[in-house]
Design an enzyme around this catalytic site. Sequence first.
Site, PDB file in Angstrom:
ATOM      1  N   ASP A  63     -22.407 -89.131  46.704  1.00 44.11           N
ATOM      2  CA  ASP A  63     -21.404 -88.174  47.184  1.00 44.11           C
ATOM      3  C   ASP A  63     -20.548 -87.721  46.018  1.00 44.11           C
ATOM      4  OD1 ASP A  63     -19.313 -86.816  48.760  1.00 44.11           O
ATOM      5  OD2 ASP A  63     -20.144 -87.951  50.443  1.00 44.11           O
ATOM      6  N   CYS A  86     -22.244 -87.869  42.613  1.00 42.32           N
ATOM      7  CA  CYS A  86     -23.395 -87.005  42.349  1.00 42.32           C
ATOM      8  C   CYS A  86     -23.292 -85.690  43.104  1.00 42.32           C
ATOM      9  CB  CYS A  86     -24.671 -87.742  42.754  1.00 42.32           C
ATOM     10  SG  CYS A  86     -26.196 -86.831  42.460  1.00 42.32           S
ATOM     11  N   TYR A 179     -25.841 -71.351  56.758  1.00 40.22           N
ATOM     12  CA  TYR A 179     -26.023 -72.642  57.423  1.00 40.22           C
ATOM     13  C   TYR A 179     -27.254 -72.618  58.322  1.00 40.22           C
ATOM     14  CZ  TYR A 179     -24.900 -76.824  60.145  1.00 40.22           C
ATOM     15  OH  TYR A 179     -24.942 -78.059  60.751  1.00 40.22           O
TER      16      TYR A 179
END
Length: 311
Positions: A63, A86, A179
């Site tokens: 994360d 990350c 999305y």
Amino acid sequence: MDPSEFAISAVPLQHTPYGPLVPEKIVGKNKGKVAVVTGAAQGIGKSIAEALANSGANVAILDLKDASETKTACESLNVKSVYYNCDVTDVARMRTVLGDIEKELGAVDILVNNAGMTRGRPICMDTFEGYWRCFEVNCKSVMSTIFAVLPGMRERGSGTIINISSRAGTLDCPLALGYTDSKTAIIRATASIQEELEADGLGDKIQMFSLHPGGVPSALGASSFPADVAGRYPAAAEMMKEFHKFLKTDPSLCGMTCAYLATGQAKELRGMYFDVRQDIERVASRGRSALRKAGLYTLKIDFIEDYANEI
């Protein structure tokens, strides 16, 4: 989307862990396995990491946000846990991190691609760069991790990959193009890659799933349209408020579903899209061949009578 257009299930949906998914039923079932969970600092990702730890897996958390709380929670369940800061869209960094995880914990047995984002902007009020950022987070990161870990799983003849998807990937969702499109791509990719595994005789050994986490009132799930979008589309903004009333699924349900899938107890659903709110044993009991023959739990296009999706 209009809430009134959705059907209501005849069988009540689950919103918390039930039956085979309660924690005590899965304790130790993944003992010794190595799991990687992206976007696990909070919300759904944190619940997934904790559920996998409860099932005995050693967990690597990825994360951009501080995930020390998740790491501590996992370690409290008597497993090893590591955290890597990350950016999941940085392919080179992701490859390095996955290599480090193998050195520290061992080969990856379970991969859960959970990191995701949404923008809630129509194409006329967005930029290509903004739209594509959703693809980078929701799709590029998923595919890069799959490309990195799947060869090892194929070589060893075992593994589970779970891609956190969305109901939005199965519908036409205006005002959320990046999305919707990216989640649709992942649902289709999951099914297609599983078919490649089947062709190589690995379907019973390596399973992939695309998982809708339910109506979770997470930061992403409960997000609203930006002010300028809401101002231009007030009816859509009001409709979004109505949708928020249906967000009542505890993230632990998705977490325990991931842990259950990793045990191999729902191989009949491999390659398919599954909504965690449905009874997993009830659906899996139908059998993969029957579900596929009926065209269930998969994306498809239908036509008017007398026409078929011909070659």
